[in-house]
Design an enzyme around this catalytic site. Structure first.
Site, PDB file in Angstrom:
ATOM      1  N   CYS A 161      70.387 -78.035 -87.090  1.00  0.00           N
ATOM      2  CA  CYS A 161      71.019 -76.780 -86.670  1.00  0.00           C
ATOM      3  C   CYS A 161      72.349 -76.522 -87.372  1.00  0.00           C
ATOM      4  O   CYS A 161      72.846 -75.402 -87.353  1.00  0.00           O
ATOM      5  CB  CYS A 161      71.215 -76.768 -85.162  1.00  0.00           C
ATOM      6  SG  CYS A 161      69.716 -77.156 -84.273  1.00  0.00           S
ATOM      7  N   HIS A 218      76.343 -71.600 -83.116  1.00  0.00           N
ATOM      8  CA  HIS A 218      74.919 -71.933 -83.073  1.00  0.00           C
ATOM      9  C   HIS A 218      74.376 -71.579 -81.686  1.00  0.00           C
ATOM     10  O   HIS A 218      74.954 -71.927 -80.659  1.00  0.00           O
ATOM     11  CB  HIS A 218      74.734 -73.427 -83.361  1.00  0.00           C
ATOM     12  CG  HIS A 218      73.352 -73.895 -83.094  1.00  0.00           C
ATOM     13  ND1 HIS A 218      72.240 -73.219 -83.555  1.00  0.00           N
ATOM     14  CD2 HIS A 218      72.884 -74.962 -82.393  1.00  0.00           C
ATOM     15  CE1 HIS A 218      71.156 -73.851 -83.152  1.00  0.00           C
ATOM     16  NE2 HIS A 218      71.515 -74.902 -82.438  1.00  0.00           N
ATOM     17  N   ASN A 247      66.568 -70.901 -79.476  1.00  0.00           N
ATOM     18  CA  ASN A 247      67.296 -71.692 -80.464  1.00  0.00           C
ATOM     19  C   ASN A 247      66.484 -71.722 -81.762  1.00  0.00           C
ATOM     20  O   ASN A 247      65.428 -72.340 -81.819  1.00  0.00           O
ATOM     21  CB  ASN A 247      67.487 -73.105 -79.903  1.00  0.00           C
ATOM     22  CG  ASN A 247      68.184 -74.041 -80.866  1.00  0.00           C
ATOM     23  OD1 ASN A 247      68.391 -73.714 -82.033  1.00  0.00           O
ATOM     24  ND2 ASN A 247      68.534 -75.211 -80.383  1.00  0.00           N
TER      25      ASN A 247
HETATM   26  N1  ACO Z   1      60.451 -75.800 -66.412  1.00  0.00           N
HETATM   27  C1  ACO Z   1      60.551 -76.305 -65.172  1.00  0.00           C
HETATM   28  N2  ACO Z   1      61.045 -77.520 -64.904  1.00  0.00           N
HETATM   29  C2  ACO Z   1      61.462 -78.260 -65.948  1.00  0.00           C
HETATM   30  C3  ACO Z   1      61.383 -77.800 -67.277  1.00  0.00           C
HETATM   31  C4  ACO Z   1      60.848 -76.516 -67.491  1.00  0.00           C
HETATM   32  N3  ACO Z   1      60.738 -75.968 -68.726  1.00  0.00           N
HETATM   33  N4  ACO Z   1      61.869 -78.764 -68.085  1.00  0.00           N
HETATM   34  C5  ACO Z   1      62.249 -79.787 -67.326  1.00  0.00           C
HETATM   35  N5  ACO Z   1      62.004 -79.490 -66.030  1.00  0.00           N
HETATM   36  C6  ACO Z   1      62.265 -80.321 -64.837  1.00  0.00           C
HETATM   37  C7  ACO Z   1      62.329 -81.787 -65.180  1.00  0.00           C
HETATM   38  O1  ACO Z   1      61.031 -82.338 -65.161  1.00  0.00           O
HETATM   39  C8  ACO Z   1      63.183 -82.306 -64.052  1.00  0.00           C
HETATM   40  O2  ACO Z   1      62.387 -82.438 -62.905  1.00  0.00           O
HETATM   41  P1  ACO Z   1      62.588 -83.695 -61.900  1.00  0.00           P
HETATM   42  O3  ACO Z   1      63.991 -83.564 -61.406  1.00  0.00           O
HETATM   43  O4  ACO Z   1      61.551 -83.449 -60.883  1.00  0.00           O
HETATM   44  O5  ACO Z   1      62.381 -84.905 -62.754  1.00  0.00           O
HETATM   45  C9  ACO Z   1      64.165 -81.170 -63.789  1.00  0.00           C
HETATM   46  O6  ACO Z   1      63.574 -79.997 -64.354  1.00  0.00           O
HETATM   47  C10 ACO Z   1      65.535 -81.385 -64.390  1.00  0.00           C
HETATM   48  O7  ACO Z   1      65.377 -81.794 -65.748  1.00  0.00           O
HETATM   49  P2  ACO Z   1      66.622 -82.080 -66.651  1.00  0.00           P
HETATM   50  O8  ACO Z   1      66.168 -82.467 -68.010  1.00  0.00           O
HETATM   51  O9  ACO Z   1      67.564 -83.007 -65.930  1.00  0.00           O
HETATM   52  O10 ACO Z   1      67.260 -80.642 -66.705  1.00  0.00           O
HETATM   53  P3  ACO Z   1      68.708 -80.216 -67.132  1.00  0.00           P
HETATM   54  O11 ACO Z   1      69.349 -79.550 -65.993  1.00  0.00           O
HETATM   55  O12 ACO Z   1      69.445 -81.299 -67.862  1.00  0.00           O
HETATM   56  O13 ACO Z   1      68.379 -79.087 -68.216  1.00  0.00           O
HETATM   57  C11 ACO Z   1      68.258 -78.690 -70.573  1.00  0.00           C
HETATM   58  C12 ACO Z   1      67.644 -79.419 -69.383  1.00  0.00           C
HETATM   59  C13 ACO Z   1      68.158 -77.191 -70.364  1.00  0.00           C
HETATM   60  C14 ACO Z   1      67.481 -79.082 -71.824  1.00  0.00           C
HETATM   61  C15 ACO Z   1      69.739 -79.119 -70.686  1.00  0.00           C
HETATM   62  O14 ACO Z   1      69.851 -80.528 -70.698  1.00  0.00           O
HETATM   63  C16 ACO Z   1      70.360 -78.587 -71.915  1.00  0.00           C
HETATM   64  O15 ACO Z   1      70.633 -77.415 -72.007  1.00  0.00           O
HETATM   65  N6  ACO Z   1      70.675 -79.447 -72.907  1.00  0.00           N
HETATM   66  C17 ACO Z   1      71.166 -79.028 -74.186  1.00  0.00           C
HETATM   67  C18 ACO Z   1      70.093 -79.216 -75.119  1.00  0.00           C
HETATM   68  C19 ACO Z   1      70.042 -78.167 -76.163  1.00  0.00           C
HETATM   69  O16 ACO Z   1      70.567 -77.091 -76.075  1.00  0.00           O
HETATM   70  N7  ACO Z   1      69.373 -78.538 -77.211  1.00  0.00           N
HETATM   71  C20 ACO Z   1      69.190 -77.644 -78.245  1.00  0.00           C
HETATM   72  C21 ACO Z   1      68.493 -78.330 -79.306  1.00  0.00           C
HETATM   73  S1  ACO Z   1      69.484 -79.225 -80.185  1.00  0.00           S
HETATM   74  C22 ACO Z   1      70.327 -78.312 -81.180  1.00  0.00           C
HETATM   75  O17 ACO Z   1      70.215 -77.136 -81.227  1.00  0.00           O
HETATM   76  C23 ACO Z   1      71.242 -78.981 -82.002  1.00  0.00           C
END
Ligand code: ACO
Length: 322
Positions: free
Chosen positions: A113, A249, A279
Site C-alpha cells: 500500500c 492511504h 482499500n
Molecule cells: N462480518 C462479520 N463478522 C466478522 C467479520 C465480517 N466481515 N470479520 C470478522 N468478524 C467477526 C470475527 O469473527 C470476530 O468474531 P468473534 O468475536 O465471535 O470471534 C469479531 O467479528 C471481531 O473480530 P476482530 O477481528 O476482533 O474485529 P476488529 O474489531 O478488530 O475489526 C478489522 C477487524 C476491521 C479488520 C480491524 O482490525 C481493522 O480495521 N484493522 C486494520 C486493518 C486494515 O485496515 N488493513 C488494511 C489492509 S493493510 C493495508 O492497507 C496496509
C-alpha cells in the site's frame, strides 16, 4: 529539479459489490463492515477483459491526457503493484507496450500500500539526479484475485482499481519526502503465493492468499502515519494547518479519523473515498488525488501531504506543492 505532478487519472472496474451483496455470499453484514471500516462498497473486476494491465492503461491514458503529454515523451514508467497479471514481463513494461511509450525505461515497485509513495519518491530522486525529465507513475491493484474469499475478516476490506500521475522535472513540486521499511513486522500482513516446484521439493498446495492480523495493522497505521506527517512538517517548518489536504492511504475510515484526531485537525482536511472504493492498496492515494483534482478542489500553490503504510512493513509520506 523536483517532481511536479502535472496530470492525474484513474480507473475503477465497472462493477461494484456492496456490503449487502457480500452478505448474500458470506456471513457478514453492512452494519459490521461499515461500523468497523467505513466501507460501504468496493469495485471488483468482473470479466477476463478487466485486468491489472487494462486498469493501469486506462488510468495512464487519462493522466497523460490531463497533462497534455504524449506517450513518446515519457522517459520513465513506474508501476506500484502487488497484483501484476504476470510475474514477468512487469506491468510497467506491459503498459509501455500498450501506450507505445518507446523512449521510456519501465519497471515495477512492490511496496504494497506504500507502493505509490515509494514510486513517487523514486521518480523525484531520478529527477534530482538529472537522469530523466518526464515520468508516468501508476498505482494499480486487482487484489480480488489474491484475497481469500472464505476469510470474511479480510476479504470485505479490499477493492480493485488504478490511479496514475504524470510528473515533470520542475523547480517546484515535491518539497520533502520520507519513506521506510521494517521487515521484522512482515508477518502481520502477508501473501505467500508461489510454492516451490523444482525436482527436489514436492509441490505444495497452499494457494497463498492474503492474510492479515487486523488489529496489529491498525496499531501500526495509527502510530506510523502521524509520525511520518510530524516528521515532514518538522523538516519543512510548516504547521499542520498550512497543509491544504492530507491524502492518506484509504485502508479504513477509523484509521483516518484517528490520525486526524491525533493531529488535532478537522476531518474536512482528509478527503476520503474508502466508503465507495474500499482499500485499493497501491492505487488508493493516486485514485483519491485524481478525484480531488477532477472535482476542482485544488489550486496552484496548494500544499498536499500524501502518506501511507503497507505490507512489508513499509511506510512513506510526501509533501508537495500543487
Ligand atoms: N462480518 C462479520 N463478522 C466478522 C467479520 C465480517 N466481515 N470479520 C470478522 N468478524 C467477526 C470475527 O469473527 C470476530 O468474531 P468473534 O468475536 O465471535 O470471534 C469479531 O467479528 C471481531 O473480530 P476482530 O477481528 O476482533 O474485529 P476488529 O474489531 O478488530 O475489526 C478489522 C477487524 C476491521 C479488520 C480491524 O482490525 C481493522 O480495521 N484493522 C486494520 C486493518 C486494515 O485496515 N488493513 C488494511 C489492509 S493493510 C493495508 O492497507 C496496509
Amino acid at each position: 529539479m523536483r517532481a511536479k505532478i502535472i496530470g492525474t487519472g484513474s480507473c475503477l472496474p465497472d462493477r461494484s459489490a456492496t456490503n449487502d451483496y457480500l452478505s448474500t455470499i458470506m456471513d457478514t453484514s453492512d452494519q459490521w463492515i461499515h461500523s468497523r471500516t467505513g466501507i460501504h462498497k468496493r469495485h471488483l473486476v468482473s470479466s477476463e477483459e478487466e485486468t491489472t494491465l487494462t486498469l493501469a492503461v486506462n488510468a495512464a491514458n487519462a493522466a497523460l491526457e490531463d497533462a497534455g503529454i504524449l506517450p513518446a515523451q515519457l522517459d520513465l514508467i513506474l508501476v506500484a503493484t502487488v497484483s501484476s497479471d504476470f510475474i514477468t514481463p512487469s506491468t510497467a513494461c506491459m503498459v509501455q507496450k500498450a501506450l507505445g511509450a518507446c523512449h521510456a525505461t519501465a519497471f515495477d515497485i512492490n511496496a504494497a500500500c506504500s507502493g505509490f509513495l515509494f514510486a513517487l519518491n523514486t521518480v523525484d530522486a531520478y529527477f534530482q539526479s538529472g537522469a530523466c525529465q518526464t515520468a508516468l507513475i501508476i498505482g494499480v491493484e486487482t487484489l480480488s484475485k489474491i484475497i481469500d474469499w472464505s476469510d470474511r475478516s479480510t476479504c470485505v476490506l479490499f477493492g480493485d482499481g488504478a490511479g496514475a500521475v504524470v510528473a515533470k522535472a520542475s523547480e517546484e513540486g515535491m518539497v520533502a519526502s520520507i519513506q521506510g521499511s521494517d521487515g521484522t513486522g512482515g508477518d502481520i500482513l502477508i501473501c505467500k503465493n508461489r510454492t516451490n516446484n523444482n525436482p527436489y521439493i514436492a509441490t505444495g498446495t497452499d494457494p497463498g492468499y492474503l492474510s492479515m492480523n487486523g488489529q496489529e495493522v491498525f496499531k501500526f497505521a495509527v502510530k506510523k502515519v502521524p509520525e511520518c506527517i510530524q516528521s515532514l512538517l518538522a523538516q519543512t517548518g510548516l504547521c499542520a494547518s498550512d497543509v491544504t489536504y492530507y491524502l492518506l492511504h484509504q485502508a479504513n475510515y477509523r484509521i483516518i479519523t484517528s490520525i486526524a484526531r491525533k493531529l488535532k485537525l478537522p476531518i474536512e482536511k482528509f478527503p476520503s473515498n474508502v466508503e465507495r472504493c474500499g482499500n485499493t492498496s497501491a492505487a488508493s492515494i493516486p485514485i483519491l488525488l485524481d478525484e480531488v483534482h477532477k472535482e476542482g478542489k485544488l489550486s496552484e500553490g496548494d500544499i498536499l501531504l500524501l502518506s501511507g503504510f503497507g505490507a512489508g512493513l513499509t511506510w512513506g509520506a510526501a509533501l508537495l506543492k500543487w
